[in-house]
Write an enzyme that holds these catalytic residues in place. Structure first.
Site, mmCIF file in Angstrom:
data_model
loop_
_atom_site.group_PDB
_atom_site.id
_atom_site.type_symbol
_atom_site.label_atom_id
_atom_site.label_comp_id
_atom_site.label_asym_id
_atom_site.label_seq_id
_atom_site.Cartn_x
_atom_site.Cartn_y
_atom_site.Cartn_z
ATOM 1 N N ASP A 506 12.391 -13.885 30.809
ATOM 2 C CA ASP A 506 13.370 -15.004 30.642
ATOM 3 C C ASP A 506 14.501 -14.588 31.418
ATOM 4 O O ASP A 506 14.795 -13.528 31.776
ATOM 5 C CB ASP A 506 13.497 -14.805 29.016
ATOM 6 C CG ASP A 506 13.932 -16.233 28.700
ATOM 7 O OD1 ASP A 506 14.333 -17.025 29.158
ATOM 8 O OD2 ASP A 506 13.905 -16.313 27.214
ATOM 9 N N ASP A 576 12.518 -25.350 25.953
ATOM 10 C CA ASP A 576 12.568 -24.696 24.470
ATOM 11 C C ASP A 576 12.431 -25.622 23.424
ATOM 12 O O ASP A 576 12.485 -25.502 22.176
ATOM 13 C CB ASP A 576 14.113 -24.376 24.415
ATOM 14 C CG ASP A 576 14.105 -22.637 25.180
ATOM 15 O OD1 ASP A 576 12.746 -22.097 25.154
ATOM 16 O OD2 ASP A 576 15.024 -22.118 25.227
#
Length: 800
Positions: A506, A576
């Site tokens: 990430d 997301d």
């Protein structure tokens, strides 16, 4: 195939259905002539208009600058009269910026060489023979040696042209590289700049590609967005002036995407011309289309020149990233399938390239930071019982991290939270027949961390200025080799400590305070690109040291979903936003360029944590099916009726995985456009099998069934069309014994005949209920309406 017609000074690059042509003037200026449907002729120099005023300098010296302001330069430079967007800019040690590039030589060879330190498309055959010396064709700049020179590609799937240009004053050489693929309608371009002079120069701009299009009424297609609204398709008319999409955030970004296409007015999925570029890079980029006073459109793409300045010493070279060019004369759908095929076959690499990815469950939306070993194992036990194959431990397992204020950079397991660390957890998860994966954010450091306290100078920073935080974190200065080496050592130690088979990498903020405490003042403009090269270097080492590791890139969702990342990881977290309905438009924009097999998509809980929307569990599964497929929820707290659907969803994923990974993608309808329903399909390359996904987003009263026209089938073949029933699949799995449950996971037995839709007897097909492909595509089928919003149907189509 690539050829050079020396009699007419013309280069021509051919793919299966397209041709790209440029030529040389008598003064050796490369000029762009044509990109479009495949043509045979090479005698196309007349299209450069050298007989029109203002004429070339050799004929009309008084109009040299005016000539450059119209001439379709193959790689335009600054300072010599071309006032349109340039591709390369320099500043000499005297502070001057002009550059006049002339052709000096070229080279044609079979295959494709890698770009040092950068992601790029590849050719398997040439990878084994990277020097390609036996297949090289050289010229020396003497234009009339032979009639035509052609690359003999042998077993290679592509051929490459390198054209060397030179500026006489500075000694700077610019090598333009082109690769034409034999199996897909795509051409790649990249640029290498070499300092052959005696003095240093500063590169202030090095773009990777330029394209000239002479068509009126063009529109520009881009993919803007935001966090959790990535890659929204946008079209706008191109008038006089410029349209720009760009990122100066240090990442390719949520807000923009390194893609731009020129499309003809009223271009659809199946009709119209498309000229598209996609940038194989994950940092700052510029894509710009400009229509000039002569109705020529110039489109350029490359590293954004903002805050870019690269010092090039004598004898040094700079390699720019690669841009992919695709032309389609049959609308956006044909463009999409070209990008998908190129990326599946010539960009994605490694162990997982052609393998079905494991069905995973991620604990982030299940627990956030509040978990321990027992909670994770409880999730794993429930998941294993229902066929889920991997547990992924997300943020919160390291340092003393119980929220997002601390511990980034301290990549050691918190054994108070996870006694025995990953060694124990992996053993227990493996006993359940599952794999273990973890989340990392190795590019960042928290102010509240041991790493920052020991090395505050390792964060990107500018002298005398307070560092700006985002998400309570700073960016590690990976452009410093010692920082990158330390970070990689921590990652390697964690992965070596246990049987960890997956990493979610990430990156959760933009780059700010971009300064380096070790580089000299005149190299501070190199930091952003050096940073990106370091990230690529880390991921390259990771995939080589752990070759069977499944790496998934992520950047606050889809903030770095680009071809550069795809070179290192076969899948990327799409967004997301896990709401199934929101995902329809996000995934549509992503699927416009990228294969479904690389799109990270999960089933999450409802009400959705981002939107509060409630959608049926079955619908969430169908939407996630058109990606890598997994779960983002606490399975231990699901109601039984939803838990019981998971084995059937997993079975469907396994059954149709080959189509999701390798099928040709066809967009039938867009909820983003019609506001009612979404529909697309994937078709096997041999057109014997297809899967059609239909989502009724909004229900309507007093309407009939909807006619859907399928795409991509063989018009002369006959097909059965069967609705895939999740309820019947689940019932069958529940009714099987433990001895035959494994067989139920992936065979055709998971599909049940839900009734052929509007089927008719076809005498030519032995009285079976069937359709002819032509009828399915041109006349269509009827999709019955069902009660309620957010309803789905899956149709399995098989050749009889």
């Amino acid at each position: 195939m690539i050829c050079y017609d020396e009699a007419h000074h013309i280069f021509k690059l051919d793919t299966p259905n397209t041709s790209y042509v440029f030529g040389l003037t008598d003064e050796s200026y490369p000029g762009q002539i044509y990109y479009g449907k495949k043509i045979k002729d090479t005698d196309l120099g007349y299209l450069l208009r050298e007989d029109e005023r203002p004429q070339p300098p050799s004929i009309l010296r008084r109009e040299k600058a005016g000539y450059f302001d119209f001439y379709p330069m193959e790689y335009p430079s600054v300072g010599i009269g071309d006032a349109r967007e340039s591709c390369i800019g320099i500043r000499t040690m005297d502070g001057q910026e002009g550059l006049e590039l002339r052709y000096r030589s070229h080279r044609i060879y079979a295959g494709k060489r890698p770009l040092e330190g950068l992601p790029a498309t590849w050719d398997a055959a040439s990878a084994a023979h990277s020097d390609a010396s036996s297949d090289d064709v050289h010229t020396t700049g003497q234009k009339d040696k032979e009639a035509v020179q052609t690359a003999q590609t042998a077993s290679c799937s592509c051929s490459t042209l390198e054209v060397t240009m030179e500026d006489e004053v500075t000694g700077l050489q610019v090598v333009l590289s082109y690769t034409a693929f034999e199996d897909v309608d795509a051409i790649t371009r990249s640029v290498r700049v070499e300092n052959g002079g005696e003095r240093s120069v500063y590169l202030t701009k090095v773009l990777s590609a330029c394209l000239h299009v002479e068509q009126e009424n063009l529109e520009v297609l881009t993919l803007p967005g935001s966090w959790s609204r990535e890659r929204q398709i946008q079209r706008q008319k191109l008038g006089y002036g410029s349209v720009v999409t760009e990122s100066i955030r240090g990442i390719s970004s949520h807000q923009d995407h390194p893609f731009m296409a020129l499309v003809t007015e009223n271009c659809t999925q199946t009709t119209g011309d498309v000229y598209a570029m996609n940038f194989v890079y994950s940092g700052n980029f510029l894509a710009k289309a400009m229509r000039d006073q002569f109705d020529q459109t110039r489109m350029v793409m490359g590293i954004h020149p903002d805050r870019f300045c690269w010092k090039l010493e004598p004898g040094e070279s700079f390699q720019a990233p690669e841009a992919v060019l695709v032309y389609s004369d049959e609308g956006l759908g044909k463009m999409t399938r070209a990008f998908h095929r190129l990326y599946r076959n010539h960009l994605i690499r490694g162990y997982w390239k052609d393998r079905r990815r494991p069905v995973l469950i991620n604990n982030w939306e299940a627990t956030y930071f509040n978990f321990d070993t027992e909670k994770l194992l409880a999730i794993a036990r429930e998941a294993a019982e229902r066929g889920i194959e991997m547990l992924v431990v997300d943020d919160g397992w390291f340092g003393y991290r119980s929220n997002d204020d601390s511990s980034l950079g301290d990549w050691q397991v918190n054994e108070k939270k996870l006694p025995g660390g990953f060694t124990y957890l992996a053993q227990e998860v493996n006993k359940l027949g599952m794999k273990l994966g973890i989340w990392l954010e190795p590019e960042m450091v928290s102010e509240d961390s041991n790493l920052y306290r020991e090395h505050p100078d390792w964060a990107l920073q500018m002298n005398g200025r307070e560092l700006g935080q985002a998400r309570a974190q700073y960016v590690l200065d990976l452009s410093r080799p010692e920082v990158a080496e330390y970070v990689y050592g921590m990652i390697r130690d964690v992965l070596s400590s246990a049987n960890i088979e997956y990493v979610k990498w990430d990156m959760n903020r933009l780059l700010s305070d971009v300064g380096n405490l070790t580089l000299p003042a005149d190299r501070q403009g190199e930091i952003m690109h050096r940073y990106m090269l370091a990230v690529y270097g880390l991921q390259d080492r990771l995939t080589k040291d752990f070759p069977q590791l499944l790496l998934e890139n992520c950047c606050s969702g889809g903030g770095r979903f680009d071809p550069g990342m795809l070179y290192y990881s076969p899948q990327i977290w799409c967004s997301d936003d896990t709401d199934a309905i929101e995902r329809l438009s996000i995934q549509e924009g992503t699927q416009l360029l990228y294969p479904l097999s690389c799109i990270g998509a999960h089933v999450s809980i409802c009400p959705n944590h981002g939107t509060g929307r409630v959608t049926p569990f079955e619908t969430r599964g169908v939407v996630a099916l058109s990606g890598t497929f997994g779960y983002e929820l606490d399975i231990t707290r699901l109601p039984d009726e939803e838990k019981d659907q998971i084995p059937g969803q997993v079975a469907h994923y396994k059954q149709f995985s080959h189509l999701i990974r390798n099928g040709e993608y066809y967009r039938i309808a867009s909820w983003r456009e019609n506001h009612l329903y979404d529909c697309f399909m994937v078709v096997s390359e041999d057109r014997t099998e297809a899967l059609c996904t239909y989502v009724q987003v909004l229900s309507q009263i007093n309407y009939k069934s909807r006619r859907i026209r399928l795409l991509g089938l063989d018009p002369d073949a006959y097909y059965s069309v069967t609705e895939v029933s999740l309820a019947e699949t689940c019932a069958e799995i529940q009714g099987q014994t433990a001895g035959n449950e494994a067989a139920a996971g992936g065979g055709d037995s998971t599909e049940r005949d839900g009734g052929d839709i509007a089927a008719a007897d076809c005498g030519s097909a032995a009285a079976k209920k069937c359709y002819q492909g032509a009828a399915l595509m041109y006349a269509g089928i009827l999709m019955p309406r069902v009660m309620g919003d957010f309803q789905t149907r899956l149709l399995h189509i098989r050749k009889i």
